[in-house]
Design a protein around this motif. Structure first.
Motif, PDB file in Angstrom:
ATOM      1  N   MET A 191       0.819  -1.223   0.000  1.00  0.00           N
ATOM      2  CA  MET A 191       0.000   0.000   0.000  1.00  0.00           C
ATOM      3  C   MET A 191       0.853   1.273   0.000  1.00  0.00           C
ATOM      4  O   MET A 191       0.408   2.332  -0.426  1.00  0.00           O
ATOM      5  CB  MET A 191      -0.957   0.011   1.199  1.00  0.00           C
ATOM      6  N   ALA A 192       2.083   1.140   0.472  1.00  0.00           N
ATOM      7  CA  ALA A 192       2.990   2.301   0.482  1.00  0.00           C
ATOM      8  C   ALA A 192       3.461   2.662  -0.922  1.00  0.00           C
ATOM      9  O   ALA A 192       4.023   3.740  -1.143  1.00  0.00           O
ATOM     10  CB  ALA A 192       4.184   2.010   1.384  1.00  0.00           C
ATOM     11  N   THR A 193       3.222   1.776  -1.910  1.00  0.00           N
ATOM     12  CA  THR A 193       3.735   2.006  -3.267  1.00  0.00           C
ATOM     13  C   THR A 193       2.651   2.437  -4.270  1.00  0.00           C
ATOM     14  O   THR A 193       2.942   2.640  -5.439  1.00  0.00           O
ATOM     15  CB  THR A 193       4.394   0.720  -3.812  1.00  0.00           C
ATOM     16  N   CYS A 194       1.391   2.558  -3.819  1.00  0.00           N
ATOM     17  CA  CYS A 194       0.279   2.815  -4.756  1.00  0.00           C
ATOM     18  C   CYS A 194       0.290   4.257  -5.266  1.00  0.00           C
ATOM     19  O   CYS A 194       0.563   5.188  -4.505  1.00  0.00           O
ATOM     20  CB  CYS A 194      -1.060   2.532  -4.075  1.00  0.00           C
ATOM     21  N   THR A 195      -0.058   4.412  -6.536  1.00  0.00           N
ATOM     22  CA  THR A 195      -0.050   5.761  -7.130  1.00  0.00           C
ATOM     23  C   THR A 195      -1.453   6.329  -7.356  1.00  0.00           C
ATOM     24  O   THR A 195      -1.606   7.507  -7.645  1.00  0.00           O
ATOM     25  CB  THR A 195       0.708   5.749  -8.471  1.00  0.00           C
ATOM     26  N   ASN A 196      -2.493   5.485  -7.234  1.00  0.00           N
ATOM     27  CA  ASN A 196      -3.873   5.990  -7.400  1.00  0.00           C
ATOM     28  C   ASN A 196      -4.780   5.330  -6.354  1.00  0.00           C
ATOM     29  O   ASN A 196      -5.481   4.367  -6.630  1.00  0.00           O
ATOM     30  CB  ASN A 196      -4.394   5.706  -8.804  1.00  0.00           C
ATOM     31  N   LYS A 197      -4.751   5.889  -5.155  1.00  0.00           N
ATOM     32  CA  LYS A 197      -5.432   5.253  -4.013  1.00  0.00           C
ATOM     33  C   LYS A 197      -6.929   5.555  -3.993  1.00  0.00           C
ATOM     34  O   LYS A 197      -7.443   6.228  -3.093  1.00  0.00           O
ATOM     35  CB  LYS A 197      -4.766   5.683  -2.705  1.00  0.00           C
ATOM     36  N   LYS A 198      -7.619   5.036  -5.007  1.00  0.00           N
ATOM     37  CA  LYS A 198      -9.082   5.199  -5.105  1.00  0.00           C
ATOM     38  C   LYS A 198      -9.666   3.872  -5.545  1.00  0.00           C
ATOM     39  O   LYS A 198      -9.135   3.233  -6.464  1.00  0.00           O
ATOM     40  CB  LYS A 198      -9.436   6.276  -6.127  1.00  0.00           C
ATOM     41  N   ILE A 199     -10.763   3.461  -4.900  1.00  0.00           N
ATOM     42  CA  ILE A 199     -11.436   2.222  -5.310  1.00  0.00           C
ATOM     43  C   ILE A 199     -12.944   2.454  -5.408  1.00  0.00           C
ATOM     44  O   ILE A 199     -13.508   3.220  -4.634  1.00  0.00           O
ATOM     45  CB  ILE A 199     -11.145   1.043  -4.349  1.00  0.00           C
ATOM     46  N   MET A 295      -8.215 -12.299   2.036  1.00  0.00           N
ATOM     47  CA  MET A 295      -7.484 -11.032   2.156  1.00  0.00           C
ATOM     48  C   MET A 295      -6.217 -11.032   1.291  1.00  0.00           C
ATOM     49  O   MET A 295      -5.814  -9.987   0.776  1.00  0.00           O
ATOM     50  CB  MET A 295      -7.144 -10.761   3.624  1.00  0.00           C
ATOM     51  N   GLU A 296      -5.604 -12.194   1.128  1.00  0.00           N
ATOM     52  CA  GLU A 296      -4.435 -12.324   0.252  1.00  0.00           C
ATOM     53  C   GLU A 296      -4.853 -12.079  -1.205  1.00  0.00           C
ATOM     54  O   GLU A 296      -4.183 -11.341  -1.944  1.00  0.00           O
ATOM     55  CB  GLU A 296      -3.847 -13.732   0.403  1.00  0.00           C
ATOM     56  N   ASP A 297      -5.963 -12.698  -1.614  1.00  0.00           N
ATOM     57  CA  ASP A 297      -6.479 -12.501  -2.976  1.00  0.00           C
ATOM     58  C   ASP A 297      -6.890 -11.048  -3.197  1.00  0.00           C
ATOM     59  O   ASP A 297      -6.646 -10.473  -4.260  1.00  0.00           O
ATOM     60  CB  ASP A 297      -7.674 -13.423  -3.236  1.00  0.00           C
ATOM     61  N   ASN A 298      -7.545 -10.463  -2.178  1.00  0.00           N
ATOM     62  CA  ASN A 298      -7.934  -9.054  -2.267  1.00  0.00           C
ATOM     63  C   ASN A 298      -6.727  -8.156  -2.506  1.00  0.00           C
ATOM     64  O   ASN A 298      -6.787  -7.204  -3.292  1.00  0.00           O
ATOM     65  CB  ASN A 298      -8.632  -8.601  -0.970  1.00  0.00           C
ATOM     66  N   LEU A 299      -5.638  -8.452  -1.821  1.00  0.00           N
ATOM     67  CA  LEU A 299      -4.431  -7.620  -1.936  1.00  0.00           C
ATOM     68  C   LEU A 299      -3.934  -7.559  -3.380  1.00  0.00           C
ATOM     69  O   LEU A 299      -3.602  -6.477  -3.885  1.00  0.00           O
ATOM     70  CB  LEU A 299      -3.328  -8.152  -1.011  1.00  0.00           C
ATOM     71  N   GLU A 300      -3.903  -8.708  -4.056  1.00  0.00           N
ATOM     72  CA  GLU A 300      -3.434  -8.732  -5.446  1.00  0.00           C
ATOM     73  C   GLU A 300      -4.328  -7.880  -6.348  1.00  0.00           C
ATOM     74  O   GLU A 300      -3.855  -7.156  -7.231  1.00  0.00           O
ATOM     75  CB  GLU A 300      -3.360 -10.177  -5.961  1.00  0.00           C
ATOM     76  N   LEU A 302      -6.299  -5.359  -5.347  1.00  0.00           N
ATOM     77  CA  LEU A 302      -6.163  -3.965  -4.932  1.00  0.00           C
ATOM     78  C   LEU A 302      -4.884  -3.346  -5.497  1.00  0.00           C
ATOM     79  O   LEU A 302      -4.857  -2.180  -5.889  1.00  0.00           O
ATOM     80  CB  LEU A 302      -6.176  -3.858  -3.407  1.00  0.00           C
ATOM     81  N   LYS A 303      -3.819  -4.145  -5.539  1.00  0.00           N
ATOM     82  CA  LYS A 303      -2.552  -3.655  -6.096  1.00  0.00           C
ATOM     83  C   LYS A 303      -2.714  -3.255  -7.567  1.00  0.00           C
ATOM     84  O   LYS A 303      -2.206  -2.221  -8.006  1.00  0.00           O
ATOM     85  CB  LYS A 303      -1.468  -4.728  -5.958  1.00  0.00           C
ATOM     86  N   PHE A 304      -3.447  -4.072  -8.321  1.00  0.00           N
ATOM     87  CA  PHE A 304      -3.705  -3.750  -9.720  1.00  0.00           C
ATOM     88  C   PHE A 304      -4.592  -2.497  -9.837  1.00  0.00           C
ATOM     89  O   PHE A 304      -4.319  -1.583 -10.615  1.00  0.00           O
ATOM     90  CB  PHE A 304      -4.373  -4.929 -10.437  1.00  0.00           C
ATOM     91  N   ALA A 305      -5.651  -2.465  -9.015  1.00  0.00           N
ATOM     92  CA  ALA A 305      -6.629  -1.367  -9.101  1.00  0.00           C
ATOM     93  C   ALA A 305      -6.042  -0.011  -8.717  1.00  0.00           C
ATOM     94  O   ALA A 305      -6.485   1.021  -9.231  1.00  0.00           O
ATOM     95  CB  ALA A 305      -7.832  -1.676  -8.201  1.00  0.00           C
ATOM     96  N   MET A 306      -5.053  -0.018  -7.821  1.00  0.00           N
ATOM     97  CA  MET A 306      -4.497   1.253  -7.350  1.00  0.00           C
ATOM     98  C   MET A 306      -3.082   1.519  -7.840  1.00  0.00           C
ATOM     99  O   MET A 306      -2.377   2.375  -7.299  1.00  0.00           O
ATOM    100  CB  MET A 306      -4.550   1.301  -5.821  1.00  0.00           C
ATOM    101  N   ASP A 307      -2.667   0.767  -8.851  1.00  0.00           N
ATOM    102  CA  ASP A 307      -1.335   0.946  -9.447  1.00  0.00           C
ATOM    103  C   ASP A 307      -0.230   0.865  -8.391  1.00  0.00           C
ATOM    104  O   ASP A 307       0.556   1.806  -8.193  1.00  0.00           O
ATOM    105  CB  ASP A 307      -1.234   2.291 -10.185  1.00  0.00           C
ATOM    106  N   CYS A 308      -0.210  -0.273  -7.678  1.00  0.00           N
ATOM    107  CA  CYS A 308       0.830  -0.487  -6.665  1.00  0.00           C
ATOM    108  C   CYS A 308       1.892  -1.435  -7.220  1.00  0.00           C
ATOM    109  O   CYS A 308       1.631  -2.209  -8.123  1.00  0.00           O
ATOM    110  CB  CYS A 308       0.238  -1.089  -5.386  1.00  0.00           C
TER     111      CYS A 308
END
Length: 309
Positions: A191-199, A295-300, A302-308
């Protein structure tokens, strides 16, 4: 004769020592922790059946019969379980109820999104402060910080109710907390690497996660996945996706994906499932797929959705 009496007494003591505590949980995240900590030392029943959407659930007479036999009824709180108080009162099991919402960090429902303000005003929803039950966001387990608190709390509860198996519960708890904290570290780093933190999610179930990581949560249907947005609200959400450069519209597996599909198609973006871990299917439970895997699946996703990274 004395030897026989002593042996009988020892037999009674040892039988009591291995007797199970009967635990009923109200919702899957609490069930998942109880299962991990309690193992084969507890008899566990979740009142909401696997595969059922938690928000629209109403208990059956069979559920009430099972609940009446429980030693502990662990609930998630009033906001998620409006049916709870009536049943507890009718079964006279007030002393058996353990309210998990009193042991986590709660947040008030955020009503910043204009289309939700309009929606709630039209439906006459309460705008009371956070001490009003309707003003609390009930999805606190999507924060791994709260999930850790929940695990520690259930461990203490089981130890208190069944001190004979104290070491068993504490060992299980330590093992499980190691896994939960390792997953939290993955979230923290990603989450510290995301460039578009919107979902954009199906309903406001990810507010605690959003607060933990400074993410802006938009939702299709407000606090309940049962609510249906108007044509005007759908149009606004399509524009929102385009303007905010949101690349994924999330739906939930136990709720209809139709509106999410409409928005994603019109905005020409990806559609995917993001799960608030309110429940799992029977098949998933049999396979041992649970909260941590969700939560592990969600993370992957979320990383795509927020450009992490």
């Amino acid at each position: 004769m004395l030897k026989k009496i002593c042996f009988s007494t020892l037999l009674i003591i040892s039988t009591n020592a291995i007797s199970d505590i009967n635990v009923t949980t109200s919702i899957y995240p609490i069930y998942s922790i109880s299962k991990e900590i309690g193992g084969d030392k507890i008899k566990l029943n979740n009142i909401i059946p696997f595969g059922v959407e938690a928000h629209g659930f109403e208990p059956t007479p069979n559920d009430m019969a099972k609940l009446s036999k429980s030693d502990i009824f662990i609930t998630s709180g009033d906001s998620m379980e409006p049916w709870k108080d009536k049943i507890v009162k009718s079964l006279k099991i007030e002393q058996k109820v353990f309210d998990m919402s009193e042991h986590v960090k709660l947040k008030a429902i955020q009503e910043e999104d204009e289309h939700h303000e309009d929606e709630k005003n039209e439906k006459g929803h309460s705008h009371e402060h956070e001490h009003d039950h309707s003003g609390i966001d009930p999805h606190y387990w999507v924060s791994l910080n709260n999930y850790i608190l929940m695990t520690e709390t259930i461990t203490k509860l089981f130890v208190e109710k069944d001190s004979t198996n104290k070491d068993f519960y504490i060992q299980n708890s330590n093992d499980y907390l190691t896994k939960v904290k390792a997953l939290k570290e993955k979230y923290d780093l990603s989450m510290a690497t995301c460039t578009n933190k919107k979902i954009l999610v199906n309903h406001d179930a990810f507010g605690y996660f959003a607060d933990d990581y400074g993410v802006k949560q938009y939702s299709i249907s407000g606090m309940s996945p049962e609510d249906k947005p108007s044509a005007k609200q759908i149009s606004e959400l399509i524009n929102l996706v385009k303007n905010e450069k949101i690349n994924t519209v999330f739906f939930e597996e136990f709720a209809s994906p139709k509106v999410a599909q409409t928005i994603a198609k019109a905005a020409n973006v990806k559609i995917d499932a993001l799960r608030p871990a309110e429940n799992i299917s029977k098949e998933e439970n049999k396979k041992g797929y649970g909260y941590l895997q969700i939560m592990e699946d969600n993370l992957e996703k979320l990383k795509f959705a927020m450009d992490c990274k």
